[in-house]
Enzyme design. Structure first.
Site, PDB file in Angstrom:
ATOM      1  N   CYS A   7       9.504   4.202  -8.328  1.00 32.74           N
ATOM      2  CA  CYS A   7      10.327   5.402  -8.597  1.00 32.74           C
ATOM      3  C   CYS A   7      11.149   5.727  -9.640  1.00 32.74           C
ATOM      4  O   CYS A   7      10.762   7.340  -9.729  1.00 32.74           O
ATOM      5  CB  CYS A   7      11.917   4.585  -7.675  1.00 32.74           C
ATOM      6  SG  CYS A   7      11.749   4.092  -6.821  1.00 32.74           S
ATOM      7  N   HIS A  46      10.738   3.868  -1.776  1.00 29.77           N
ATOM      8  CA  HIS A  46      10.858   2.806  -2.135  1.00 29.77           C
ATOM      9  C   HIS A  46      11.008   1.694  -0.931  1.00 29.77           C
ATOM     10  O   HIS A  46      11.530   1.834   0.164  1.00 29.77           O
ATOM     11  CB  HIS A  46      12.022   2.684  -3.142  1.00 29.77           C
ATOM     12  CG  HIS A  46      11.496   0.809  -3.345  1.00 29.77           C
ATOM     13  ND1 HIS A  46      11.135   1.005  -4.670  1.00 29.77           N
ATOM     14  CD2 HIS A  46      11.931  -0.450  -3.096  1.00 29.77           C
ATOM     15  CE1 HIS A  46      10.725  -0.619  -4.911  1.00 29.77           C
ATOM     16  NE2 HIS A  46      12.383  -0.722  -3.319  1.00 29.77           N
ATOM     17  N   ASN A  87      -2.343  -5.684  -3.178  1.00 31.43           N
ATOM     18  CA  ASN A  87      -1.828  -6.645  -2.862  1.00 31.43           C
ATOM     19  C   ASN A  87      -0.424  -6.351  -2.516  1.00 31.43           C
ATOM     20  O   ASN A  87       0.830  -5.627  -2.958  1.00 31.43           O
ATOM     21  CB  ASN A  87      -2.123  -6.448  -5.067  1.00 31.43           C
ATOM     22  CG  ASN A  87      -3.023  -6.905  -5.010  1.00 31.43           C
ATOM     23  OD1 ASN A  87      -3.895  -7.050  -4.827  1.00 31.43           O
ATOM     24  ND2 ASN A  87      -2.896  -5.867  -6.411  1.00 31.43           N
ATOM     25  N   THR A  95       2.200  -6.730  -9.514  1.00 24.92           N
ATOM     26  CA  THR A  95       3.415  -7.393 -10.420  1.00 24.92           C
ATOM     27  C   THR A  95       4.314  -6.068 -10.099  1.00 24.92           C
ATOM     28  O   THR A  95       5.366  -6.149 -10.423  1.00 24.92           O
ATOM     29  CB  THR A  95       2.355  -6.501 -11.491  1.00 24.92           C
ATOM     30  OG1 THR A  95       1.984  -5.131 -11.019  1.00 24.92           O
ATOM     31  CG2 THR A  95       1.446  -8.085 -11.589  1.00 24.92           C
ATOM     32  N   HIS A  98       6.567  -2.011  -5.323  1.00 23.77           N
ATOM     33  CA  HIS A  98       6.816  -0.796  -4.432  1.00 23.77           C
ATOM     34  C   HIS A  98       5.363  -0.394  -3.971  1.00 23.77           C
ATOM     35  O   HIS A  98       4.244  -0.437  -4.794  1.00 23.77           O
ATOM     36  CB  HIS A  98       7.386   0.510  -6.046  1.00 23.77           C
ATOM     37  CG  HIS A  98       7.875   1.430  -5.303  1.00 23.77           C
ATOM     38  ND1 HIS A  98       8.734   2.575  -5.565  1.00 23.77           N
ATOM     39  CD2 HIS A  98       6.702   2.681  -4.114  1.00 23.77           C
ATOM     40  CE1 HIS A  98       8.543   4.199  -4.374  1.00 23.77           C
ATOM     41  NE2 HIS A  98       7.398   3.277  -4.183  1.00 23.77           N
ATOM     42  N   HIS A 100       2.124  -0.140  -3.122  1.00 27.16           N
ATOM     43  CA  HIS A 100       0.980   1.066  -3.763  1.00 27.16           C
ATOM     44  C   HIS A 100      -0.410   0.692  -3.531  1.00 27.16           C
ATOM     45  O   HIS A 100      -0.592  -0.804  -3.412  1.00 27.16           O
ATOM     46  CB  HIS A 100       0.907   0.725  -5.292  1.00 27.16           C
ATOM     47  CG  HIS A 100       1.025  -0.311  -5.687  1.00 27.16           C
ATOM     48  ND1 HIS A 100       2.445  -1.116  -6.065  1.00 27.16           N
ATOM     49  CD2 HIS A 100       0.023  -1.283  -6.561  1.00 27.16           C
ATOM     50  CE1 HIS A 100       1.382  -2.653  -6.444  1.00 27.16           C
ATOM     51  NE2 HIS A 100       0.725  -2.524  -6.963  1.00 27.16           N
ATOM     52  N   HIS A 102      -4.228   0.628  -4.472  1.00 26.40           N
ATOM     53  CA  HIS A 102      -5.224   0.813  -5.468  1.00 26.40           C
ATOM     54  C   HIS A 102      -6.551   1.907  -4.995  1.00 26.40           C
ATOM     55  O   HIS A 102      -7.012   1.064  -4.406  1.00 26.40           O
ATOM     56  CB  HIS A 102      -6.155  -0.305  -6.061  1.00 26.40           C
ATOM     57  CG  HIS A 102      -4.866  -1.186  -7.031  1.00 26.40           C
ATOM     58  ND1 HIS A 102      -4.079  -0.675  -8.207  1.00 26.40           N
ATOM     59  CD2 HIS A 102      -3.608  -1.723  -6.147  1.00 26.40           C
ATOM     60  CE1 HIS A 102      -4.052  -2.274  -8.232  1.00 26.40           C
ATOM     61  NE2 HIS A 102      -3.330  -2.636  -7.536  1.00 26.40           N
TER      62      HIS A 102
HETATM   63  P1  AMP Z   1      -0.337  -4.417  -8.872  1.00 31.89           P
HETATM   64  O1  AMP Z   1      -0.916  -5.247  -9.345  1.00 31.89           O
HETATM   65  O2  AMP Z   1      -1.155  -4.811  -7.380  1.00 31.89           O
HETATM   66  O3  AMP Z   1       0.933  -5.217  -8.444  1.00 31.89           O
HETATM   67  O4  AMP Z   1      -0.531  -3.354  -9.077  1.00 31.89           O
HETATM   68  C1  AMP Z   1       0.343  -2.546 -10.421  1.00 31.89           C
HETATM   69  C2  AMP Z   1      -0.186  -1.693 -10.803  1.00 31.89           C
HETATM   70  O5  AMP Z   1       0.728  -0.847 -11.567  1.00 31.89           O
HETATM   71  C3  AMP Z   1      -1.319  -2.545 -12.471  1.00 31.89           C
HETATM   72  O6  AMP Z   1      -2.867  -1.804 -12.334  1.00 31.89           O
HETATM   73  C4  AMP Z   1      -0.573  -1.825 -13.551  1.00 31.89           C
HETATM   74  O7  AMP Z   1      -1.719  -1.368 -14.084  1.00 31.89           O
HETATM   75  C5  AMP Z   1      -0.176  -0.496 -12.954  1.00 31.89           C
HETATM   76  N1  AMP Z   1       1.022  -0.412 -13.311  1.00 31.89           N
HETATM   77  C6  AMP Z   1       2.168  -0.103 -14.044  1.00 31.89           C
HETATM   78  N2  AMP Z   1       3.058   0.444 -14.901  1.00 31.89           N
HETATM   79  C7  AMP Z   1       2.305   1.201 -14.807  1.00 31.89           C
HETATM   80  C8  AMP Z   1       3.294   2.744 -15.103  1.00 31.89           C
HETATM   81  N3  AMP Z   1       3.647   2.881 -16.226  1.00 31.89           N
HETATM   82  N4  AMP Z   1       1.547   3.719 -14.811  1.00 31.89           N
HETATM   83  C9  AMP Z   1       0.578   4.325 -14.473  1.00 31.89           C
HETATM   84  N5  AMP Z   1       0.029   2.296 -13.409  1.00 31.89           N
HETATM   85  C10 AMP Z   1       0.781   1.554 -13.898  1.00 31.89           C
HETATM   86 ZN    ZN Z   2      10.401   1.929  -6.312  1.00 33.80          ZN
END
Ligand code: AMP
Ligand code: ZN
Length: 114
Positions: A7, A46, A87, A95, A98, A100, A102
């Protein structure tokens, strides 16, 4: 949503390397890339995870996949192949809470993933 990194990116408080944007979706390069092409596609709204999808927000999936397809073409991995990963939850290693997507490509990807 406060305390949500993604966000913060959407609101411009946290920088990103933007690769695509429309009214519903933002896409930017992953900060810790696992492949030559590693882009994250997120809804501007979100939503915590797949578990939080319901009839009120599931229509976001069409613009997300439309963007994924376009970005794959733009990064020239449409023909060679790519993977889309979401994930969900602790065992999957989510991690950022929000949702996402990949987009991974530009090299041969192992299957099954570890
Ligand atoms: P996940 O483990 O599936 O939740 O993926 C979270 C992803 O977000 C990881 O691959 C991180 O490298 C990526 N990530 C975390 N913070 C940032 C950021 N500020 N800009 C770009 N990618 C990020
Ligand atoms: Zn968010």
């Amino acid at each position: 949503m406060e305390n949500c990194i993604f966000c913060g990116i959407i609101e411009g408080r946290i920088p990103c390397e933007k690769v695509y944007e429309d009214e519903n979706v933002l896409a930017f390069k992953d900060i810790n890339p696992e492949a030559p092409v590693h882009v994250l596609v997120i809804p501007k709204k979100h939503i915590e995870s797949i578990n939080a999808l319901d009839e009120s927000n599931i229509s976001i999936l069409a613009p997300i996949y439309r963007a994924l397809k376009k970005i794959a073409v733009d990064f020239n991995i449409s023909e060679s192949g790519y993977r889309v990963v979401t994930n969900c939850g602790e065992d999957a290693g989510q991690t950022v809470q929000h949702i996402h997507f990949h987009l991974l490509g530009g090299r041969s990807l192992n299957w099954p993933p570890g």
